[in-house]
Design a protein around this motif. Structure first.
Motif, PDB file in Angstrom:
ATOM      1  N   VAL A   4       0.826  -1.218   0.000  1.00 44.58           N
ATOM      2  CA  VAL A   4       0.000   0.000   0.000  1.00 44.58           C
ATOM      3  C   VAL A   4       0.855   1.261   0.000  1.00 44.58           C
ATOM      4  CG1 VAL A   4      -1.797  -1.201   1.292  1.00 44.58           C
ATOM      5  CG2 VAL A   4      -0.334   0.430   2.479  1.00 44.58           C
ATOM      6  N   PHE A  56      -5.935   2.150  -0.926  1.00 44.86           N
ATOM      7  CA  PHE A  56      -5.531   0.829  -0.434  1.00 44.86           C
ATOM      8  C   PHE A  56      -5.552   0.762   1.094  1.00 44.86           C
ATOM      9  CE2 PHE A  56      -3.168  -1.182  -4.274  1.00 44.86           C
ATOM     10  CZ  PHE A  56      -4.254  -0.841  -5.081  1.00 44.86           C
ATOM     11  N   LEU A  60      -5.672  -3.061   2.618  1.00 44.65           N
ATOM     12  CA  LEU A  60      -4.832  -4.012   1.896  1.00 44.65           C
ATOM     13  C   LEU A  60      -3.474  -4.200   2.570  1.00 44.65           C
ATOM     14  CD1 LEU A  60      -5.618  -3.227  -1.855  1.00 44.65           C
ATOM     15  CD2 LEU A  60      -6.674  -4.877  -0.325  1.00 44.65           C
ATOM     16  N   ASP A  61      -3.118  -3.254   3.444  1.00 40.97           N
ATOM     17  CA  ASP A  61      -1.852  -3.403   4.164  1.00 40.97           C
ATOM     18  C   ASP A  61      -1.884  -4.603   5.096  1.00 40.97           C
ATOM     19  OD1 ASP A  61      -3.761  -1.452   5.384  1.00 40.97           O
ATOM     20  OD2 ASP A  61      -2.445  -1.705   7.114  1.00 40.97           O
ATOM     21  N   ASP A 108      -3.153  -7.447   4.364  1.00 42.71           N
ATOM     22  CA  ASP A 108      -3.197  -8.668   3.566  1.00 42.71           C
ATOM     23  C   ASP A 108      -1.782  -9.223   3.396  1.00 42.71           C
ATOM     24  OD1 ASP A 108      -3.452 -10.610   1.630  1.00 42.71           O
ATOM     25  OD2 ASP A 108      -5.030  -9.521   0.543  1.00 42.71           O
ATOM     26  N   LEU A 144      -0.028  -9.564   0.016  1.00 43.72           N
ATOM     27  CA  LEU A 144       0.428  -8.399  -0.759  1.00 43.72           C
ATOM     28  C   LEU A 144       1.683  -7.763  -0.157  1.00 43.72           C
ATOM     29  CD1 LEU A 144      -3.019  -6.669  -1.389  1.00 43.72           C
ATOM     30  CD2 LEU A 144      -1.821  -8.315  -2.838  1.00 43.72           C
ATOM     31  N   LEU A 174      -6.961  -3.384  -8.640  1.00 47.78           N
ATOM     32  CA  LEU A 174      -7.816  -4.148  -7.729  1.00 47.78           C
ATOM     33  C   LEU A 174      -8.354  -5.408  -8.431  1.00 47.78           C
ATOM     34  CD1 LEU A 174      -9.722  -1.222  -5.990  1.00 47.78           C
ATOM     35  CD2 LEU A 174      -7.915  -2.654  -5.009  1.00 47.78           C
ATOM     36  N   ILE A 201      -5.680  -8.033  -8.426  1.00 48.80           N
ATOM     37  CA  ILE A 201      -5.557  -8.639  -7.091  1.00 48.80           C
ATOM     38  C   ILE A 201      -6.685  -9.661  -6.885  1.00 48.80           C
ATOM     39  CG2 ILE A 201      -5.705  -8.165  -4.607  1.00 48.80           C
ATOM     40  CD1 ILE A 201      -4.332  -5.434  -5.236  1.00 48.80           C
ATOM     41  N   LYS A 213      -6.376 -13.645  -6.158  1.00 49.85           N
ATOM     42  CA  LYS A 213      -7.000 -14.303  -5.005  1.00 49.85           C
ATOM     43  C   LYS A 213      -7.773 -15.558  -5.448  1.00 49.85           C
ATOM     44  CE  LYS A 213      -6.035 -11.593  -1.439  1.00 49.85           C
ATOM     45  NZ  LYS A 213      -5.342 -12.071  -0.235  1.00 49.85           N
TER      46      LYS A 213
END
Lengths: 265, 602
Positions: free
Chosen positions: B414, B443, B448-449, B451, B454, B524, B527, B531
């Motif tokens: 992020v 983000f 998302l940090d 996750d 990532l 996104l 991503i 996933k």
């Protein structure tokens, strides 16, 4: 042309003047701040009160009520890096009062040094003052517009750089107000100020007009910074950029760059 | 558990050992600007002089410059941060910019004021000398060198000594082109293969004795054409570090292309000559340097052990007062050092921008929380505080939060890089700077940090095909350009995937052009596809790596498959349908490209 005896007064001189009662000190902070504490024997003139009506007649009344006559030595201070004090000092000067200077530090710095403070109100007996307006230190929008193209005239914008980039009076140069101060004084040492202006190629004999965002405080400080660097011919465009825009006068901006996005604000 | 901290360090803060500044250079700069303005100095000569002193040109104007403050090894002390804060308010836009090469930049400075900045920098031991121009640029060093659990030894003293040796050294005053050193701590944290000379510390046991040395890489670099560096030899002993550096700079000085500025970095020389021939030349030259240098020419590597301030805890800080978001921040912004009990903290800045007030807060915070008493700029427009006691982390977090420096996810995807783009650069085609900020905000909002998949990935954005934003070594890289529908232009980014700068360094593979306003949704989408296709335990970086190297074992097998998935994002609405599509970030008006002359090759 009358010139100031001096631009700023240092703490020691002021303390001497307080001791022998030879000075009128004006504190331009808000009334509640003044009530808490202030420099001994100072009187309170919140800037807002002056700005509510700064016509010469009203300023005359204010000065007289503060016990200022034509000969009174006046020293002004604030806690806003000298900008508010400058605006008050300049207004008195415009009225024709030449014996006015700025305390060379802010009230916080004064307190920080552990110098005397007081919380009692100062008794004032009003005095009589004359009016001798000094048009040579004042610029109106019309005057500025009329002379700004002249070779010997330099218009200085004292707002922050981003504001300047976004819009300014055509031909103006930018000296942000923060450039004027040093770490512990409201104005840089004279030699440093001179060096800055010399680097900018501003000739000593130029006619200089300073302006800022709205009421001439930041540019008031610049007025005194220039005076302190021995620039004799300085005018304050006291109604500044707010009026200029209101009058739909020409404005320019720095084009083709998204400088705001570079700022972390 | 009771957490309690407050350090009792002197309010002055620790002072640097090296004074990089020279006041007289500021005087000369002021005089030279005058001569130039008076027309007594040729503008090419002036430009070279200006760049040599660290003042770069600014977008579409000769009135302003950017002053690049060199921070060798990224080290910056509290009083220096305070000075930079003041200078940013006096002469710049009230904030400074942390670059990807560990410099701090002041933008939109009036050319005539540059000398005042140089003077003030010298007063606190800093310089901008040789921060631009055809010289050895800021010598970089991993911001976690000295604390990295994986490193073999701390390279910081070698980086600082190298910077000291070359600064103002006649050897590097007029190279064919700029020259970059990068010292790293370990394979993971560096960019040793993406610079002119990159170094990784390595200890070798010789006759039973451990000896310090380096793996040295040469001829790498990012740009319009990027190359991965080559390893000079199996191992280079520390005493050969300086000889190798001098030899390489001499070869480059002698053989580098002085005519074609657009392709004259050393990597082009290596590429044209072929690595083996270049390698032979360097080794021969080094033998000559070793034989002919007088004995006094050596690196002055400061080996004094680091002094850590002991912290005296005087005030309580209990669990209840730990602000929200602490554990999220701790996870994405800190890691345990090799020194037990100490943590390193990465502070993420939006595209590297930091306000004057934040700089002042950072000065106070480094005095108070870092046992080494100073901060270091990182490789990704971030700032590190090291030697923070584990018990102090909650209080540090709460201080950072107060001044807006506690954004989470500094060490995750992020936190993107965005070069300055159209905010100040002459060459920029898009506002990459703002795009990086938009991505970060979005983000973080999407968390998302947090996750894990990532975490190891990266997003890097440049505003033009040059590589200040280092897009080629990003998991997701973007560089800006212009697209067109009939006569209407819109900002667009060329996307690449799978770039990396670690032990398996490779350049990203080009995917396609994505309109600027579609970069976030397209990212996104990718991503989401990852996933749906990932194998258990597989992260985004590895998944992408497998796709582009032909080892994919999911439905997405190639870059072409990625292209197909993202194709809908390239559709162009008409300007009547979607006006916003035709405006770049940070602008309300229609997009058009506009560039001036670059000075990278001046």
């Amino acid at each position: 042309m009358r010139s100031l005896s001096k631009t700023t007064t240092d703490a020691d001189s002021l303390r001497g003047q307080i001791r022998d009662n030879s000075v009128r000190i004006i504190d331009v902070r808000r009334a509640e701040d003044y009530k808490k504490d202030h420099i001994p024997k100072s009187v309170n003139l919140p800037l807002a009160e002056l700005l509510a009506d700064d016509s010469p007649e009203k300023v005359l009344k204010i000065a007289q009520n503060l016990g200022i006559d034509d000969q009174t030595q006046v020293v002004v201070y604030d806690d806003t890096f000298g900008a508010l004090a400058s605006r008050v000092a300049w207004t008195l000067q415009y009225l024709g009062h030449s014996e006015v200077s700025l305390l060379d530090m802010t009230y916080s710095q004064w307190k920080g040094l552990g110098l005397e403070t007081d919380n009692s109100e100062t008794e004032i007996s009003s005095k009589t003052h004359s009016i001798k307006l000094q048009p040579q230190i004042m610029s109106s929008a019309e005057y500025l517009e009329q002379v700004k193209e002249q070779k010997n005239v330099i218009v200085i914008d004292n707002r922050e750089r981003l504001n300047f980039l976004e819009q300014h009076i055509p031909g103006a140069i930018n000296i942000p107000y923060r450039t004027l101060a040093s770490d512990d004084k409201i104005l840089k040492p004279k030699e440093e100020m001179k060096r800055l202006l010399k680097n900018r190629n501003i000739p000593q004999d130029a006619e200089i007009i300073t302006y800022c965002g709205s009421v001439g405080t930041l540019s008031g400080l610049a007025y005194y910074a220039l005076k302190s660097a021995d620039f004799p011919n300085v005018k304050l465009y006291v109604r500044s950029f707010k009026e200029w825009k209101g009058l739909n006068k020409p404005i320019v901006r720095q084009e083709n760059a998204n400088y705001w996005d570079l700022s972390a604000e | 558990m009771k957490l309690s901290t407050i350090t009792k360090q002197s309010r002055q803060g620790r002072k640097p050992k090296i004074n990089w500044g020279r006041v007289e250079e500021s005087e000369r700069f002021a005089e030279t600007v005058k001569l130039f303005r008076q027309g007594k100095l040729d503008s090419d000569l002036f430009r070279r002089f200006r760049l040599q002193h660290g003042a770069y040109g600014t977008r579409m104007t000769d009135d302003y410059a950017m002053v690049r403050i060199k921070l060798p090894a990224g080290e910056v002390y509290p009083h220096q941060l305070e000075k930079i804060a003041t200078l940013s308010e006096q002469y710049s836009i009230g904030s400074a910019h942390v670059s990807t090469r560990q410099n701090m930049q002041l933008h939109w400075v009036i050319l005539e004021d540059v000398s005042e900045i140089l003077r003030s920098l010298a007063e606190v031991g800093l310089t901008s000398r040789e921060a631009c121009g055809n010289a050895v640029r800021n010598v970089m060093c991993s911001p976690v060198a000295g604390v990295c659990p994986a490193e073999e030894f701390d390279v910081t003293p070698y980086a600082v000594a190298t910077a000291k040796f070359f600064l103002r050294n006649p050897l590097n005053q007029s190279l064919p082109r700029k020259f970059k050193f990068n010292f790293t701590c370990c394979e993971k944290h560096g960019m040793a293969r993406m610079v002119d000379i990159g170094l990784i510390p390595q200890i070798k046991t010789i006759n039973g004795q451990p000896r310090r040395g380096f793996k040295i890489f040469m001829g790498g670099g990012l740009g319009n054409r990027s190359f991965v560096g080559h390893q000079l030899e199996d191992w280079t002993p520390e005493e050969d570090l300086l000889y190798t550096s001098i030899a390489t700079i001499r070869i480059f000085d002698r053989l580098g292309d002085r005519k074609h500025m657009e392709r004259n970095r050393m990597r082009y020389l290596v590429n044209e000559m072929g690595w083996e021939q270049f390698q032979t030349l360097i080794l021969k030259e080094r033998a000559i340097v070793r034989m002919t240098q007088s004995a006094i020419v050596k690196l002055s590597v400061d080996e004094t052990p680091q002094k850590l301030e002991s912290h005296i805890r005087i005030s309580g800080f209990d669990d209840k007062s730990i602000p929200d978001g602490f554990s999220r921040w701790r996870k994405g912004n800190t890691f345990a050092q090799k020194q037990s009990g100490y943590y390193s903290v990465s502070i993420t800045l939006e595209a590297g921008d930091i306000t004057a007030n934040q700089l002042r807060a950072l000065a106070d915070i480094s005095k108070e929380f870092s046992a080494e008493g100073y901060a270091r700029t990182g490789f990704v427009q971030d700032v590190y505080l090291r030697f923070v006691s584990e018990d102090d982390l909650p209080r540090l977090y709460s201080k950072l939060l107060e001044v807006g420096l506690a954004n989470p996810g500094s060490l995750t995807m992020v936190h993107p890089i965005g070069c300055s783009g159209t905010t100040s650069c002459n060459l920029a085609l898009t506002n990459s700077h703002r795009l990086a900020k938009e991505i970060q905000r979005k983000f973080i909002e999407l968390k998302l940090d947090e996750d894990e998949d990532l975490r190891e990935s990266s997003i890097k954005i440049s505003g033009c095909p040059n590589s200040c934003g280092q897009h080629q070594i990003a998991t997701l890289g973007f560089f800006g350009g212009g697209g067109r529908v009939d006569k209407d232009m819109y900002p667009v980014y060329q996307m690449s995937v799978g770039g990396r700068s670690d032990g398996e360094t490779m350049l990203g593979v080009t995917v396609m052009r994505i309109p600027a306003k579609r970069v976030i949704p397209a990212t996104l989408k990718l991503i989401e596809v990852f996933k749906n296709n990932k194998k258990p335990g597989e992260d985004f970086k590895n998944w992408i790596h497998k796709v582009i190297t032909g080892h994919a074992d999911s439905q997405v097998k190639s870059v072409n498959d990625i292209k197909q998935i993202l194709l809908p994002f390239t559709e162009t609405p008409s300007i009547e349908q979607d006006k916003d599509f035709y405006a770049d970030y940070g602008s309300d008006s229609s997009y058009h490209t506009r560039t001036g002359k670059g000075e990278c090759a001046a």
